[in-house]
Write a protein that holds these residues in place. Structure first.
Motif, PDB file in Angstrom:
ATOM      1  N   GLU A   1       0.806  -2.624   8.495  1.00 25.07           N
ATOM      2  CA  GLU A   1       1.392  -1.600   7.836  1.00 25.07           C
ATOM      3  C   GLU A   1       0.680  -1.118   6.570  1.00 25.07           C
ATOM      4  O   GLU A   1      -0.316  -1.918   6.098  1.00 25.07           O
ATOM      5  CB  GLU A   1       2.484  -2.148   7.143  1.00 25.07           C
ATOM      6  N   PHE A   2       0.599   0.063   6.115  1.00 23.02           N
ATOM      7  CA  PHE A   2       0.132   0.703   4.976  1.00 23.02           C
ATOM      8  C   PHE A   2       1.139   0.710   4.004  1.00 23.02           C
ATOM      9  O   PHE A   2       1.889   1.912   3.950  1.00 23.02           O
ATOM     10  CB  PHE A   2      -0.624   1.879   5.382  1.00 23.02           C
ATOM     11  N   LEU A   3       1.429  -0.223   3.135  1.00 22.61           N
ATOM     12  CA  LEU A   3       2.416  -0.193   2.045  1.00 22.61           C
ATOM     13  C   LEU A   3       1.897   0.440   0.610  1.00 22.61           C
ATOM     14  O   LEU A   3       0.825   0.032   0.155  1.00 22.61           O
ATOM     15  CB  LEU A   3       2.977  -1.483   1.878  1.00 22.61           C
ATOM     16  N   VAL A   4       2.404   1.485   0.165  1.00 23.69           N
ATOM     17  CA  VAL A   4       1.951   1.938  -1.234  1.00 23.69           C
ATOM     18  C   VAL A   4       3.158   1.490  -2.209  1.00 23.69           C
ATOM     19  O   VAL A   4       4.200   1.986  -1.939  1.00 23.69           O
ATOM     20  CB  VAL A   4       2.029   3.572  -1.085  1.00 23.69           C
ATOM     21  N   LEU A   5       2.631   0.892  -3.393  1.00 23.76           N
ATOM     22  CA  LEU A   5       3.497   0.531  -4.484  1.00 23.76           C
ATOM     23  C   LEU A   5       3.216   1.915  -5.451  1.00 23.76           C
ATOM     24  O   LEU A   5       2.359   1.972  -5.835  1.00 23.76           O
ATOM     25  CB  LEU A   5       2.880  -0.695  -5.093  1.00 23.76           C
ATOM     26  N   LEU A   6       4.274   2.583  -5.586  1.00 26.45           N
ATOM     27  CA  LEU A   6       4.327   3.868  -6.016  1.00 26.45           C
ATOM     28  C   LEU A   6       5.320   3.829  -7.546  1.00 26.45           C
ATOM     29  O   LEU A   6       6.249   3.223  -7.381  1.00 26.45           O
ATOM     30  CB  LEU A   6       4.844   5.035  -5.404  1.00 26.45           C
ATOM     31  N   GLY A   7       4.627   4.359  -8.482  1.00 29.41           N
ATOM     32  CA  GLY A   7       5.468   4.462  -9.776  1.00 29.41           C
ATOM     33  C   GLY A   7       4.569   4.577 -11.124  1.00 29.41           C
ATOM     34  O   GLY A   7       3.088   4.732 -10.961  1.00 29.41           O
ATOM     35  N   PRO A   8       5.203   5.196 -12.157  1.00 35.17           N
ATOM     36  CA  PRO A   8       4.365   5.503 -13.171  1.00 35.17           C
ATOM     37  C   PRO A   8       3.567   4.143 -14.081  1.00 35.17           C
ATOM     38  O   PRO A   8       4.088   3.134 -13.713  1.00 35.17           O
ATOM     39  CB  PRO A   8       5.491   6.040 -14.214  1.00 35.17           C
ATOM     40  N   SER A   9       2.912   4.522 -14.884  1.00 35.28           N
ATOM     41  CA  SER A   9       2.109   3.483 -15.963  1.00 35.28           C
ATOM     42  C   SER A   9       3.332   2.811 -16.445  1.00 35.28           C
ATOM     43  O   SER A   9       4.103   3.244 -16.861  1.00 35.28           O
ATOM     44  CB  SER A   9       1.241   3.991 -16.991  1.00 35.28           C
ATOM     45  N   GLY A  10       2.920   1.222 -16.087  1.00 34.33           N
ATOM     46  CA  GLY A  10       3.781   0.363 -16.707  1.00 34.33           C
ATOM     47  C   GLY A  10       5.080  -0.065 -16.096  1.00 34.33           C
ATOM     48  O   GLY A  10       5.930  -0.911 -16.490  1.00 34.33           O
ATOM     49  N   CYS A  11       5.250   0.235 -14.504  1.00 33.72           N
ATOM     50  CA  CYS A  11       6.304  -0.075 -13.914  1.00 33.72           C
ATOM     51  C   CYS A  11       6.172  -1.480 -13.327  1.00 33.72           C
ATOM     52  O   CYS A  11       7.022  -1.957 -12.730  1.00 33.72           O
ATOM     53  CB  CYS A  11       6.478   1.120 -12.886  1.00 33.72           C
TER      54      CYS A  11
ATOM     55  N   ASP B   1     -13.752  -9.007   6.612  1.00 34.76           N
ATOM     56  CA  ASP B   1     -12.701  -9.004   7.692  1.00 34.76           C
ATOM     57  C   ASP B   1     -11.490  -9.669   7.313  1.00 34.76           C
ATOM     58  O   ASP B   1     -11.179 -10.912   7.733  1.00 34.76           O
ATOM     59  CB  ASP B   1     -13.327  -9.887   8.870  1.00 34.76           C
ATOM     60  N   PRO B   2     -10.947  -9.151   6.023  1.00 37.68           N
ATOM     61  CA  PRO B   2      -9.945 -10.157   5.364  1.00 37.68           C
ATOM     62  C   PRO B   2      -8.474  -9.923   6.215  1.00 37.68           C
ATOM     63  O   PRO B   2      -8.475  -9.005   7.136  1.00 37.68           O
ATOM     64  CB  PRO B   2      -9.658  -9.399   4.073  1.00 37.68           C
ATOM     65  N   LYS B   3      -7.647 -10.728   5.712  1.00 34.73           N
ATOM     66  CA  LYS B   3      -6.384 -10.479   6.296  1.00 34.73           C
ATOM     67  C   LYS B   3      -5.540  -9.243   5.662  1.00 34.73           C
ATOM     68  O   LYS B   3      -4.596  -8.465   6.658  1.00 34.73           O
ATOM     69  CB  LYS B   3      -5.156 -11.728   6.154  1.00 34.73           C
ATOM     70  N   ILE B   4      -5.725  -8.972   4.550  1.00 36.86           N
ATOM     71  CA  ILE B   4      -5.023  -7.968   3.821  1.00 36.86           C
ATOM     72  C   ILE B   4      -5.915  -7.279   3.033  1.00 36.86           C
ATOM     73  O   ILE B   4      -6.894  -7.991   2.274  1.00 36.86           O
ATOM     74  CB  ILE B   4      -3.879  -8.622   3.038  1.00 36.86           C
ATOM     75  N   PHE B   5      -5.905  -5.954   3.009  1.00 36.22           N
ATOM     76  CA  PHE B   5      -6.775  -5.252   1.839  1.00 36.22           C
ATOM     77  C   PHE B   5      -5.867  -4.683   0.599  1.00 36.22           C
ATOM     78  O   PHE B   5      -4.599  -4.411   1.038  1.00 36.22           O
ATOM     79  CB  PHE B   5      -7.374  -3.948   2.618  1.00 36.22           C
ATOM     80  N   LEU B   6      -6.489  -4.957  -0.500  1.00 35.70           N
ATOM     81  CA  LEU B   6      -5.495  -4.530  -1.597  1.00 35.70           C
ATOM     82  C   LEU B   6      -6.415  -3.411  -2.441  1.00 35.70           C
ATOM     83  O   LEU B   6      -7.669  -3.543  -2.418  1.00 35.70           O
ATOM     84  CB  LEU B   6      -5.410  -5.718  -2.537  1.00 35.70           C
TER      85      LEU B   6
ATOM     86  N   THR C   1      -3.887  -4.217   7.302  1.00 31.38           N
ATOM     87  CA  THR C   1      -2.736  -4.413   6.437  1.00 31.38           C
ATOM     88  C   THR C   1      -3.231  -4.083   5.190  1.00 31.38           C
ATOM     89  O   THR C   1      -4.209  -4.686   4.809  1.00 31.38           O
ATOM     90  CB  THR C   1      -2.119  -5.667   6.765  1.00 31.38           C
ATOM     91  N   ILE C   2      -2.471  -3.114   4.738  1.00 29.19           N
ATOM     92  CA  ILE C   2      -3.108  -2.568   3.377  1.00 29.19           C
ATOM     93  C   ILE C   2      -2.044  -2.481   2.230  1.00 29.19           C
ATOM     94  O   ILE C   2      -0.844  -1.989   2.813  1.00 29.19           O
ATOM     95  CB  ILE C   2      -3.626  -1.123   3.384  1.00 29.19           C
ATOM     96  N   VAL C   3      -2.321  -2.841   1.049  1.00 25.88           N
ATOM     97  CA  VAL C   3      -1.121  -2.737   0.069  1.00 25.88           C
ATOM     98  C   VAL C   3      -2.010  -1.882  -1.092  1.00 25.88           C
ATOM     99  O   VAL C   3      -3.275  -2.322  -1.369  1.00 25.88           O
ATOM    100  CB  VAL C   3      -0.962  -4.025  -0.669  1.00 25.88           C
ATOM    101  N   TYR C   4      -1.392  -0.698  -1.248  1.00 26.24           N
ATOM    102  CA  TYR C   4      -1.928   0.328  -2.078  1.00 26.24           C
ATOM    103  C   TYR C   4      -1.227   0.726  -3.116  1.00 26.24           C
ATOM    104  O   TYR C   4      -0.200   0.952  -3.226  1.00 26.24           O
ATOM    105  CB  TYR C   4      -2.444   1.453  -0.910  1.00 26.24           C
ATOM    106  N   VAL C   5      -1.995   0.654  -4.750  1.00 26.72           N
ATOM    107  CA  VAL C   5      -1.079   0.893  -5.646  1.00 26.72           C
ATOM    108  C   VAL C   5      -1.747   2.560  -6.187  1.00 26.72           C
ATOM    109  O   VAL C   5      -2.796   2.739  -6.121  1.00 26.72           O
ATOM    110  CB  VAL C   5      -1.485   0.064  -6.669  1.00 26.72           C
ATOM    111  N   THR C   6      -0.651   3.432  -6.325  1.00 29.79           N
ATOM    112  CA  THR C   6      -0.829   4.564  -7.228  1.00 29.79           C
ATOM    113  C   THR C   6       0.231   4.925  -7.848  1.00 29.79           C
ATOM    114  O   THR C   6       1.406   4.764  -7.904  1.00 29.79           O
ATOM    115  CB  THR C   6      -1.403   5.557  -5.982  1.00 29.79           C
ATOM    116  N   HIS C   7      -0.252   5.975  -8.647  1.00 31.70           N
ATOM    117  CA  HIS C   7       0.940   6.907  -9.584  1.00 31.70           C
ATOM    118  C   HIS C   7       1.096   8.230  -9.024  1.00 31.70           C
ATOM    119  O   HIS C   7       2.037   8.856  -9.280  1.00 31.70           O
ATOM    120  CB  HIS C   7       0.612   7.055 -10.789  1.00 31.70           C
ATOM    121  N   ASP C   8       0.199   8.446  -7.896  1.00 34.23           N
ATOM    122  CA  ASP C   8       0.189   9.943  -7.233  1.00 34.23           C
ATOM    123  C   ASP C   8       1.004   9.663  -6.091  1.00 34.23           C
ATOM    124  O   ASP C   8       0.610   9.224  -5.055  1.00 34.23           O
ATOM    125  CB  ASP C   8      -1.395  10.179  -7.057  1.00 34.23           C
TER     126      ASP C   8
END
Length: 379
Positions: free
Chosen positions: A30-40, A151-156, A186-193
């Motif tokens: 999965e490609f999960l995006v954690l989305l929210g404004p600064s400080g969330c 070759d990690p199990k998860i990309f951050l 498997t990716i966890v990706y942080v953005t406010h965009d």
């Protein structure tokens, strides 16, 4: 690739609670995006997954193993930061393979891993250059390559495109999407965009004040926001939110101090008494100029007209409430006039004005509680 599971993750700094019990499960690939404004709390959550920050409570599991007390280097993850953090005195090849070099990986194996990563990222011709000779997009590819060779199990990813200009961000979004499809990582990706989130994610977790407001596919989040916060955060321009009341016959909705009437779909009519306050959520692109002779659902006073390319944003008011409509360029009115608009009733999302939560509507709606409200992620 392994799954990631977060169980009751909380984080508190003295009297400040930055994460309020996060439960989340990420399936392999999965490609999960954690989305929210600064400080969330999205970057704090990513750092807890990485092991750079300890949670105040809860557990982090990768596969079947708890890693809550495991050192970051032993979690088998790789992290790409907002800053490229490349070694300026080393070549691209050395930068990509530096982690393997520190782990005493044999030279031949190390060079083969660097070549494979460079081929996937299409930077083979850059391997002998120094970081100062690269563009911003090329440097970000090198940083991603350094993570790939492990070759990690998860990309951050922690807002990796924030330092790039608009054109490069668009190009790198395409590259990241292609990379995910090629590696099935498997990716966890942080953005406010929210544009990044919509284009990259297989699922999005919308965060606000340390909690997940809603989690779902980009289409689910966009079409069926769980509450007004999610509705206003997703979309550019965001969803319109108009206050109003149920009509006297219970079959329609009328805007507060404005002109118009929107039919309420039959699936929702039974639970709404006449005169009940109700907020209508309408995407700008769902509003269309009324054809000749057709009754208008809304009438707006036009204040500003903005050409964006293929479409035009018409900005104005219904009564005292702001409204934005996205129309074709040839249908754009002149500022200072009025614009009669039509909308398909099924495209309207209805919200309780007190709780700001979405009301259930039809078989495609989100799961609901016994009161008919769409459930939030933590409900």
């Amino acid at each position: 690739m392994s799954t990631l599971e977060l169980v009751g993750i909380g984080k508190r700094y003295a009297n400040l609670e930055t994460l309020k019990g996060i439960d989340l499960k990420l399936e392999s690939g999965e490609f999960l995006v954690l989305l929210g404004p600064s400080g969330c709390g999205k970057s704090t959550l990513l750092n807890i997954i990485a092991g750079l920050t300890e949670p105040s409570r809860g557990d982090v599991r990768i596969g079947e193993r708890s890693v809550a007390r495991v050192h970051p280097k032993n979690r088998d993850i790789a992290m790409v930061f907002q800053s490229y953090a490349l070694y300026p005195n080393l070549s691209v090849a050395r930068n990509i393979g530096f982690g393997l070099e520190m782990r005493k990986v044999p030279k031949a194996e190390r060079e083969a891993a660097v070549r494979r990563a460079a081929e996937v990222l299409r930077i083979e011709q850059l391997l002998d250059r120094k970081p100062s000779e690269l563009s911003g997009g090329q440097r970000q590819r090198v940083a991603i390559g350094r993570a790939m060779v492990r070759d990690p199990k998860i990309f951050l990813f922690d807002e990796p495109l924030s330092n790039l200009d608009a054109k490069l961000r668009t190009e790198m979004r395409t590259e990241l999407k292609r990379l995910h499809q090629a590696l099935k990582a498997t990716i966890v990706y942080v953005t406010h965009d929210q544009v990044e989130a919509m284009t990259l994610a297989t699922r999005i977790a919308v965060m606000h004040q340390g909690a997940i407001e809603q989690i779902g596919t980009p289409r689910e989040i966009y079409d069926h926001p769980a509450n007004l916060y999610v509705a206003s955060f997703m979309g550019s321009p965001p969803m319109n939110a108009l206050r109003g009341t149920v009509s006297a016959d219970g079959t329609g909705w009328e805007p507060e101090d404005g002109s118009g009437r929107i039919a309420i779909a039959p699936a929702l009519r039974g639970g709404l008494p006449p005169g009940a306050p109700l907020t209508a959520g309408i995407r700008p692109e769902r509003l269309r100029p009324a054809v000749d002779g057709a009754a208008a659902d809304l009438v707006m006073d036009v204040e500003v007209v903005e050409l964006t390319g293929a479409e035009t944003l018409v900005i104005g008011r219904v009564g005292s409430q702001p409204l934005v409509a996205s129309v074709s360029a040839d249908a754009a009115p002149e500022p200072g006039g009025t614009l009669a608009l039509q909308i398909v009733p099924e495209s309207v999302r209805w919200f309780d004005p007190d709780t700001e939560r979405a009301l259930a509507l039809g078989p495609e709606a989100l799961p609901t509680d016994r009161l008919g409200h769409a459930r939030r992620a933590d409900a």
